[in-house]
Design a protein around this motif. Sequence first.
Motif, PDB file in Angstrom:
ATOM      1  N   ALA A 176       0.994  -1.191   0.125  1.00 51.57           N
ATOM      2  CA  ALA A 176       0.043  -0.168   0.035  1.00 51.57           C
ATOM      3  C   ALA A 176       1.063   1.284  -0.031  1.00 51.57           C
ATOM      4  N   ALA A 177       2.019   1.310   0.812  1.00 52.43           N
ATOM      5  CA  ALA A 177       2.780   2.325   0.797  1.00 52.43           C
ATOM      6  C   ALA A 177       3.628   2.255  -0.497  1.00 52.43           C
ATOM      7  N   ALA A 178       3.843   1.386  -1.065  1.00 49.76           N
ATOM      8  CA  ALA A 178       4.779   1.468  -2.417  1.00 49.76           C
ATOM      9  C   ALA A 178       3.824   2.153  -3.585  1.00 49.76           C
ATOM     10  N   VAL A 179       2.458   1.633  -3.354  1.00 44.09           N
ATOM     11  CA  VAL A 179       1.367   2.270  -4.324  1.00 44.09           C
ATOM     12  C   VAL A 179       1.539   3.689  -4.189  1.00 44.09           C
ATOM     13  N   ALA A 180       1.221   4.167  -2.975  1.00 43.12           N
ATOM     14  CA  ALA A 180       1.265   5.677  -2.750  1.00 43.12           C
ATOM     15  C   ALA A 180       2.513   6.316  -3.206  1.00 43.12           C
ATOM     16  N   MET A 181       3.555   5.733  -2.953  1.00 46.15           N
ATOM     17  CA  MET A 181       4.834   6.511  -3.168  1.00 46.15           C
ATOM     18  C   MET A 181       5.075   6.323  -4.736  1.00 46.15           C
ATOM     19  N   THR A 182       4.650   5.276  -5.371  1.00 45.27           N
ATOM     20  CA  THR A 182       4.791   5.096  -6.818  1.00 45.27           C
ATOM     21  C   THR A 182       3.873   6.277  -7.623  1.00 45.27           C
ATOM     22  N   ILE A 183       2.613   6.601  -7.127  1.00 48.16           N
ATOM     23  CA  ILE A 183       2.073   7.585  -7.750  1.00 48.16           C
ATOM     24  C   ILE A 183       2.660   9.042  -7.478  1.00 48.16           C
ATOM     25  N   TRP A 184       3.072   9.120  -6.172  1.00 51.22           N
ATOM     26  CA  TRP A 184       3.584  10.465  -5.927  1.00 51.22           C
ATOM     27  C   TRP A 184       4.905  10.837  -6.609  1.00 51.22           C
ATOM     28  N   SER A 185       5.710   9.899  -6.671  1.00 46.05           N
ATOM     29  CA  SER A 185       6.933  10.045  -7.447  1.00 46.05           C
ATOM     30  C   SER A 185       6.919  10.248  -8.885  1.00 46.05           C
ATOM     31  N   GLY A 186       5.737   9.647  -9.528  1.00 49.29           N
ATOM     32  CA  GLY A 186       5.437   9.736 -10.893  1.00 49.29           C
ATOM     33  C   GLY A 186       5.136  11.119 -11.044  1.00 49.29           C
ATOM     34  N   TRP A 187       4.251  11.706 -10.273  1.00 50.77           N
ATOM     35  CA  TRP A 187       3.847  13.115 -10.350  1.00 50.77           C
ATOM     36  C   TRP A 187       4.982  14.039 -10.350  1.00 50.77           C
ATOM     37  N   GLU A 188       6.123  13.807  -9.382  1.00 48.90           N
ATOM     38  CA  GLU A 188       7.267  14.498  -9.368  1.00 48.90           C
ATOM     39  C   GLU A 188       8.338  14.529 -10.497  1.00 48.90           C
ATOM     40  N   PHE A 189       8.151  13.268 -10.839  1.00 44.40           N
ATOM     41  CA  PHE A 189       8.910  13.107 -12.187  1.00 44.40           C
ATOM     42  C   PHE A 189       8.447  13.981 -13.349  1.00 44.40           C
ATOM     43  N   VAL A 190       7.374  13.577 -13.516  1.00 49.43           N
ATOM     44  CA  VAL A 190       6.608  14.505 -14.644  1.00 49.43           C
ATOM     45  C   VAL A 190       6.869  15.931 -14.577  1.00 49.43           C
ATOM     46  N   ARG A 191       6.391  16.286 -13.337  1.00 52.11           N
ATOM     47  CA  ARG A 191       6.775  17.733 -13.001  1.00 52.11           C
ATOM     48  C   ARG A 191       8.281  18.341 -13.386  1.00 52.11           C
ATOM     49  N   ASP A 192       9.082  17.427 -12.897  1.00 54.08           N
ATOM     50  CA  ASP A 192      10.451  18.033 -13.156  1.00 54.08           C
ATOM     51  C   ASP A 192      11.075  17.864 -14.500  1.00 54.08           C
ATOM     52  N   ALA A 193      10.427  16.742 -14.997  1.00 52.65           N
ATOM     53  CA  ALA A 193      10.886  16.580 -16.619  1.00 52.65           C
ATOM     54  C   ALA A 193      10.400  17.547 -17.301  1.00 52.65           C
ATOM     55  N   ARG A 194       9.292  18.342 -17.183  1.00 51.47           N
ATOM     56  CA  ARG A 194       8.627  19.241 -17.976  1.00 51.47           C
ATOM     57  C   ARG A 194       9.225  20.476 -17.747  1.00 51.47           C
ATOM     58  N   HIS A 195       9.748  20.796 -16.460  1.00 49.15           N
ATOM     59  CA  HIS A 195      10.494  21.847 -16.401  1.00 49.15           C
ATOM     60  C   HIS A 195      11.876  21.864 -16.944  1.00 49.15           C
ATOM     61  N   GLN A 196      12.482  20.971 -16.781  1.00 48.96           N
ATOM     62  CA  GLN A 196      14.081  20.700 -17.186  1.00 48.96           C
ATOM     63  C   GLN A 196      13.787  20.710 -18.786  1.00 48.96           C
ATOM     64  N   HIS A 197      13.036  20.100 -19.372  1.00 46.75           N
ATOM     65  CA  HIS A 197      12.884  20.039 -20.744  1.00 46.75           C
ATOM     66  C   HIS A 197      12.697  21.375 -21.233  1.00 46.75           C
ATOM     67  N   ARG A 198      11.737  22.164 -20.488  1.00 42.75           N
ATOM     68  CA  ARG A 198      11.433  23.582 -21.097  1.00 42.75           C
ATOM     69  C   ARG A 198      12.748  24.446 -20.659  1.00 42.75           C
ATOM     70  N   GLU A 199      13.636  24.185 -20.071  1.00 41.91           N
ATOM     71  CA  GLU A 199      14.560  24.900 -19.768  1.00 41.91           C
ATOM     72  C   GLU A 199      15.769  24.707 -20.856  1.00 41.91           C
ATOM     73  N   ALA A 200      15.860  23.088 -20.977  1.00 47.18           N
ATOM     74  CA  ALA A 200      17.097  22.900 -21.990  1.00 47.18           C
ATOM     75  C   ALA A 200      16.682  23.177 -23.553  1.00 47.18           C
ATOM     76  N   THR A 201      15.018  23.278 -23.717  1.00 47.37           N
ATOM     77  CA  THR A 201      14.928  23.521 -25.398  1.00 47.37           C
ATOM     78  C   THR A 201      14.665  25.207 -25.488  1.00 47.37           C
ATOM     79  N   ARG A 202      14.618  25.798 -24.372  1.00 44.85           N
ATOM     80  CA  ARG A 202      14.426  27.412 -24.470  1.00 44.85           C
ATOM     81  C   ARG A 202      15.393  27.889 -25.488  1.00 44.85           C
ATOM     82  N   PRO A 203      14.870  28.964 -26.245  1.00 45.47           N
ATOM     83  CA  PRO A 203      15.707  29.491 -27.225  1.00 45.47           C
ATOM     84  C   PRO A 203      16.865  30.381 -26.515  1.00 45.47           C
ATOM     85  N   ALA A 204      18.072  30.630 -26.905  1.00 42.98           N
ATOM     86  CA  ALA A 204      18.889  31.812 -26.220  1.00 42.98           C
ATOM     87  C   ALA A 204      18.544  32.987 -26.271  1.00 42.98           C
ATOM     88  N   ALA A 205      18.728  33.709 -25.457  1.00 49.12           N
ATOM     89  CA  ALA A 205      18.186  35.051 -25.525  1.00 49.12           C
ATOM     90  C   ALA A 205      19.171  35.942 -26.187  1.00 49.12           C
TER      91      ALA A 205
END
Length: 205
Positions: A176-205
């Motif tokens: 039960a704890a593993a399922v809860a942490m699986t969902i939470w860590s998945g959300w954290e990964f998607v959040r961080d991936a979107r942020h870092q991908h946005r930063e990595a692909t942002r055109p240089a100023a």
Amino acid sequence: MSQTAAPSTVSNWNVPNALTTLRIVLVPVFAWALLHDDGDSVGWRMVAFGIFLAAMITDKIDGDIARKHNLITNFGKIADPIADKALTGMAFVGLSLIGELWWWVTIVVLLREWSVTLLRLSIMKHVVLAANRSGKVKTVLQTVALCGFILPLLLLEGALEVPGQVLWYAAAVTMAAAVAMTIWSGWEFVRDARHQHREATRPAA
């Protein structure tokens, strides 16, 4: 196991990649042992437990070797998460097939795991995300819970029957704890991936 960029001179023929390949090869062997006699054989369940535990230990070993000796390769970055997800995925599906684990648990976990793996591979060209703390906790909880369910705890008789039931309930709580942490860590990964991908692909100023 997290893997970062490596020099192109690193050969794919190395110990970490061999261990990763071994884990992939062990998946059908593990499945056969777990599903033997519809999961009602104490002996074969113990064999399945041994295979699963050994495979998960090699995951830790190959990661340590790769980082210590700088043996990170493109093959390893792709094959390592696939090997991990194939092994744990087979454990979840196999346990549900023999009636040891609820199907909804397997579906929720597999949807998260493979979605994150595909996302990780799709952005690998721009961003390589190391496993975060919640992801590592999730992996530990999943491994411990799966080990408890793979063991034939509810098949034990005599003096071992009660201890087996107690350990099974402990494994259920851990799951039960593993399922809860699986969902939470998945959300954290998607959040961080979107942020870092946005930063990595942002055109240089």
